[in-house]
Design an enzyme around this catalytic site. Structure first.
Site, PDB file in Angstrom:
ATOM      1  N   ARG A  79       0.824  -1.215   0.000  1.00 18.73           N
ATOM      2  CA  ARG A  79       0.000   0.000   0.000  1.00 18.73           C
ATOM      3  C   ARG A  79       0.855   1.261   0.000  1.00 18.73           C
ATOM      4  O   ARG A  79       1.892   1.325   0.664  1.00 18.73           O
ATOM      5  CB  ARG A  79      -0.919  -0.035   1.221  1.00 18.73           C
ATOM      6  CG  ARG A  79      -1.981  -1.129   1.103  1.00 18.73           C
ATOM      7  CD  ARG A  79      -2.806  -1.297   2.361  1.00 18.73           C
ATOM      8  NE  ARG A  79      -3.945  -2.163   2.120  1.00 18.73           N
ATOM      9  CZ  ARG A  79      -3.919  -3.485   2.194  1.00 18.73           C
ATOM     10  NH1 ARG A  79      -2.778  -4.108   2.531  1.00 18.73           N
ATOM     11  NH2 ARG A  79      -4.999  -4.218   1.952  1.00 18.73           N
ATOM     12  N   HIS A 174       2.129 -12.623  -6.067  1.00 16.30           N
ATOM     13  CA  HIS A 174       1.179 -12.780  -4.961  1.00 16.30           C
ATOM     14  C   HIS A 174       0.796 -14.245  -4.817  1.00 16.30           C
ATOM     15  O   HIS A 174      -0.364 -14.619  -4.932  1.00 16.30           O
ATOM     16  CB  HIS A 174      -0.061 -11.928  -5.235  1.00 16.30           C
ATOM     17  CG  HIS A 174      -0.759 -11.514  -3.989  1.00 16.30           C
ATOM     18  ND1 HIS A 174      -1.273 -12.412  -3.089  1.00 16.30           N
ATOM     19  CD2 HIS A 174      -1.016 -10.301  -3.478  1.00 16.30           C
ATOM     20  CE1 HIS A 174      -1.814 -11.787  -2.092  1.00 16.30           C
ATOM     21  NE2 HIS A 174      -1.672 -10.499  -2.290  1.00 16.30           N
ATOM     22  N   ASP A 242      -2.315 -10.712   8.255  1.00 14.04           N
ATOM     23  CA  ASP A 242      -2.191  -9.895   7.051  1.00 14.04           C
ATOM     24  C   ASP A 242      -1.095  -8.897   7.418  1.00 14.04           C
ATOM     25  O   ASP A 242      -1.369  -7.730   7.705  1.00 14.04           O
ATOM     26  CB  ASP A 242      -3.506  -9.207   6.700  1.00 14.04           C
ATOM     27  CG  ASP A 242      -3.386  -8.501   5.349  1.00 14.04           C
ATOM     28  OD1 ASP A 242      -4.375  -7.868   4.933  1.00 14.04           O
ATOM     29  OD2 ASP A 242      -2.304  -8.570   4.737  1.00 14.04           O
ATOM     30  N   GLU A 304       4.559 -13.078   0.152  1.00  8.72           N
ATOM     31  CA  GLU A 304       4.878 -12.078  -0.887  1.00  8.72           C
ATOM     32  C   GLU A 304       6.205 -11.391  -0.564  1.00  8.72           C
ATOM     33  O   GLU A 304       6.241 -10.437   0.218  1.00  8.72           O
ATOM     34  CB  GLU A 304       3.758 -11.049  -0.972  1.00  8.72           C
ATOM     35  CG  GLU A 304       2.361 -11.629  -1.111  1.00  8.72           C
ATOM     36  CD  GLU A 304       1.289 -10.671  -0.621  1.00  8.72           C
ATOM     37  OE1 GLU A 304       1.327  -9.476  -0.985  1.00  8.72           O
ATOM     38  OE2 GLU A 304       0.403 -11.118   0.140  1.00  8.72           O
TER      39      GLU A 304
END
Ligand code: GLA
Length: 338
Positions: A79, A174, A242, A304
């Site tokens: 992000r 991913h 996450d 990732e």
């Protein structure tokens, strides 16, 4: 090495090609030109039974309906806060696709592109020219993604890029793994070479603070059972993984993470020279149709490898700058053991 090219399907009126490499041990990988998606990673278990260890999908529509599964991610993984960053004192704004945040390169990231695919020297090669007007990032960029498979069962994915203006480049794959024949990853263990993880805001952008994993459910320093980890996370912080792990300084031949399945004897060790690994065990995969079956909670774990996200908005996160005219190359290696 055996190579095979076949028509996967059509998407938006364009042929999507599937490229497969198979080595002499019966280990094989496939990748498709839509999103340079890693579409299969097949290798045997301890009894010689082959299986695909990725959360793959059988058609382009499903892949694009449920983005990012095993797809190439770029220009920037992770992000970017408010889609805003500065390079050499000049501020840029790139398209947002998660509220005000730019996630995984924005709405026109690598995963949305149809790549020019080919075989070169028994390797799968995807190439794409992406203009700044295509994805809103500064610089018109030429990108090459190469999938290779060795005879000792190691997959190497190489990402190279060159831009006509200063820009950012922090690619990843991913990849969601499930090494077992079960429909969740509960029996598997994960080890990560990381003493710290990133504190995240509610919108999952980094605060900039790095937190010690010691004595927490975040601690994957010695092969933690994933089901135990998920349960401990939910009990202690109220959510599943996450997370962005800050990889310890390491030599490039030292794995940054290892996923293992004691039942099947399958193991995947990941090598990367960069400083981050994102770990994501989605709770909700209802309605997603995978090659292995209908999605259920924790059917796979995303691993990732990348540079820390939201760089260059944080001191100490490293650099994902791609200076004008300079080629940058990053690799991620996945060694299969069985
Ligand atoms: C990364 C992010 C998750 C999610 C997935 C894509 O793993 O950390 O929050 O956005 O990508 O679904």
């Amino acid at each position: 090495m055996q190579i095979k090219k076949e028509l996967f399907d059509k998407y938006n009126g364009q042929d999507i090609q599937r490229f497969t490499l198979t080595n002499d041990n019966g280990v094989s990988i496939s990748a498709i030109s839509l999103g340079a998606t890693w579409n299969a990673f097949e290798f045997p278990d301890k009894n010689g039974k082959k299986a695909n260890v990725l959360l793959s999908m059988d058609n382009s529509e499903e892949i694009m309906k449920n983005q990012y599964f095993c797809q190439a991610i770029g220009r920037t993984a992770g992000r970017i806060t408010k889609g805003t960053f500065s390079i050499k004192g000049k501020e840029y704004h790139v398209d947002a696709n998660e509220g005000t945040t730019t996630l995984h390169g924005g709405p026109h990231g690598f995963n949305t592109q149809i790549w020019n695919g080919s075989f070169e020297d028994n390797q799968i090669v995807f190439e794409k020219h992406i203009d700044s007007t295509d994805d809103s990032f500064p610089g018109n960029i030429d990108v090459k993604i190469v999938f290779a498979l060795s005879d000792d069962n190691e997959v190497t994915i190489t990402y190279s890029a060159k831009s006509d203006a200063d820009t950012l480049f922090n690619p990843t794959q991913h990849a969601y793994f499930n090494l077992s024949d079960h429909d969740n990853v509960y029996g598997q263990t994960l080890t990560i070479n990381a003493d710290k993880y990133l504190e995240l805001n509610k919108d999952k952008t980094p605060t900039g603070k790095m937190v010690n994993v010691a004595n927490t459910a975040y601690d994957f320093r010695s092969d933690l059972n994933i089901k135990k980890g998920i349960d401990d996370m939910k009990q202690s912080v109220g959510h599943t993984y996450d997370e962005v792990y800050v990889i310890n300084d390491h030599s490039v031949d030292q794995p940054i993470a290892t996923l293992a399945d004691p039942d099947s004897g399958r193991k995947v060790s990941i090598k990367s020279a960069r400083n981050a690994l994102v770990v994501f065990t989605p709770d909700d995969l209802d309605g997603v149709k995978f090659t292995r079956g209908d999605g259920v909670a924790h059917m796979g774990i995303a691993l990732e490898a990348q540079n820390l996200p939201d760089t260059p908005n944080h001191e100490g996160f490293g650099s994902v700058l791609l200076p004008a005219g300079e080629e940058k190359t990053y690799t991620i290696k996945y060694k299969a053991e069985f």
